[in-house]
Design a protein around this motif. Structure first.
Motif, PDB file in Angstrom:
ATOM      1  N   HIS A  11      62.471  13.556 -52.676  1.00  0.00           N
ATOM      2  CA  HIS A  11      61.201  14.146 -52.791  1.00  0.00           C
ATOM      3  C   HIS A  11      60.985  14.826 -54.124  1.00  0.00           C
ATOM      4  CE1 HIS A  11      62.297  18.043 -51.208  1.00  0.00           C
ATOM      5  NE2 HIS A  11      62.505  17.418 -50.211  1.00  0.00           N
ATOM      6  N   TYR A  18      52.299  20.851 -61.430  1.00  0.00           N
ATOM      7  CA  TYR A  18      51.134  20.547 -60.781  1.00  0.00           C
ATOM      8  C   TYR A  18      50.628  19.182 -61.130  1.00  0.00           C
ATOM      9  CZ  TYR A  18      46.463  20.203 -59.403  1.00  0.00           C
ATOM     10  OH  TYR A  18      45.413  19.830 -58.585  1.00  0.00           O
ATOM     11  N   ARG A  21      52.800  16.386 -59.693  1.00  0.00           N
ATOM     12  CA  ARG A  21      52.686  16.386 -58.228  1.00  0.00           C
ATOM     13  C   ARG A  21      51.036  15.727 -57.829  1.00  0.00           C
ATOM     14  NH1 ARG A  21      55.461  18.297 -54.584  1.00  0.00           N
ATOM     15  NH2 ARG A  21      56.570  19.964 -55.686  1.00  0.00           N
ATOM     16  N   ALA A  22      50.095  16.164 -58.631  1.00  0.00           N
ATOM     17  CA  ALA A  22      48.849  15.505 -58.440  1.00  0.00           C
ATOM     18  C   ALA A  22      48.873  14.161 -58.695  1.00  0.00           C
ATOM     19  CB  ALA A  22      47.911  15.900 -59.486  1.00  0.00           C
ATOM     20  N   VAL A  24      51.368  11.902 -58.164  1.00  0.00           N
ATOM     21  CA  VAL A  24      52.220  11.482 -56.718  1.00  0.00           C
ATOM     22  C   VAL A  24      51.168  11.533 -55.748  1.00  0.00           C
ATOM     23  CG1 VAL A  24      53.911  11.495 -55.328  1.00  0.00           C
ATOM     24  CG2 VAL A  24      54.318  11.877 -57.694  1.00  0.00           C
ATOM     25  N   GLU A  25      50.357  12.561 -55.428  1.00  0.00           N
ATOM     26  CA  GLU A  25      49.459  12.799 -54.296  1.00  0.00           C
ATOM     27  C   GLU A  25      48.337  11.471 -54.517  1.00  0.00           C
ATOM     28  OE1 GLU A  25      49.519  14.273 -51.649  1.00  0.00           O
ATOM     29  OE2 GLU A  25      51.571  14.976 -52.473  1.00  0.00           O
ATOM     30  N   TRP A  27      48.703   8.663 -55.707  1.00  0.00           N
ATOM     31  CA  TRP A  27      49.381   7.474 -55.053  1.00  0.00           C
ATOM     32  C   TRP A  27      49.452   7.605 -53.659  1.00  0.00           C
ATOM     33  CZ3 TRP A  27      53.592   6.007 -52.095  1.00  0.00           C
ATOM     34  CH2 TRP A  27      53.863   4.687 -51.901  1.00  0.00           C
ATOM     35  N   TRP A  28      50.000   8.670 -53.037  1.00  0.00           N
ATOM     36  CA  TRP A  28      50.108   8.605 -51.513  1.00  0.00           C
ATOM     37  C   TRP A  28      48.632   8.527 -50.726  1.00  0.00           C
ATOM     38  CZ3 TRP A  28      54.127   8.018 -49.003  1.00  0.00           C
ATOM     39  CH2 TRP A  28      55.300   8.076 -49.309  1.00  0.00           C
ATOM     40  N   ASP A  29      47.543   8.937 -51.341  1.00  0.00           N
ATOM     41  CA  ASP A  29      46.303   8.949 -51.018  1.00  0.00           C
ATOM     42  C   ASP A  29      45.744   7.569 -50.742  1.00  0.00           C
ATOM     43  OD1 ASP A  29      46.079  11.689 -50.472  1.00  0.00           O
ATOM     44  OD2 ASP A  29      44.608  12.006 -52.330  1.00  0.00           O
TER      45      ASP A  29
END
Length: 161
Positions: A11, A18, A21-22, A24-25, A27-29
């Motif tokens: 991970h 940040y 990380r934003a 990748v988030e 994509w996860w969403d």
């Protein structure tokens, strides 16, 4: 010929910027219920702040290979090379990396892959390489599998997992 050193990480490191990380988030969403996100959800408006960082590698199932459809301007500037229209196998030959087999894994599993990649040009640099599976459809409605490949300069100090 310069060779890179790759370390797979499970991970993103805790000290990841940040902005990365934003990305990748988002994509996860879009990957709700374990589904590979559709590019309709991950369009240029949604990804506008990373548009110069995202390469698009398209899977060619009949060849079990990829073609680099878009080579991101920031990656071209960092590497000094443009691989648009090439197979990622050429990147592996040029840098001693494992881009191609990792892309196959991402396509086969539908899961992202993260690496810390060290490379020396003028000075030693370390990058986070992120591979995120996505899909789109052609005009006939056929699903086309792709992978967003991004590299972000990594300035953290944490050890790989």
């Amino acid at each position: 010929m310069a060779y890179a050193q790759e370390v797979r990480v499970l991970h993103l490191p805790d000290d990841t910027d940040y902005r990365v990380r934003a990305y990748v988030e988002i994509w996860w969403d879009a990957a709700r219920n374990g589904q590979i996100p559709d590019r309709k959800r991950l369009n240029a408006d949604v990804l506008s702040q990373w548009i110069d960082d995202i390469c698009i590698y398209e899977f060619l199932p009949e060849k079990r290979d990829f073609i680099i459809r878009i080579d991101a301007p920031n990656i071209i500037a960092a590497s000094g090379e443009c691989y648009q229209g090439c197979s990622p196998r050429q990147i592996d030959l040029d840098f001693g990396t494992t881009v191609y087999p990792t892309l196959l894994e991402v396509i086969d599993t539908g899961k992202p892959a993260f690496h810390r990649v060290g490379h020396e040009r003028m000075v030693w640099e370390e990058w986070l390489r992120i591979m995120l599976p996505v899909q789109t459809t052609d005009r006939a409605g056929k699903v086309i599998k792709q992978v967003f490949v991004t590299h972000f300069l990594y300035r953290g100090q944490s050890e790989p997992d």
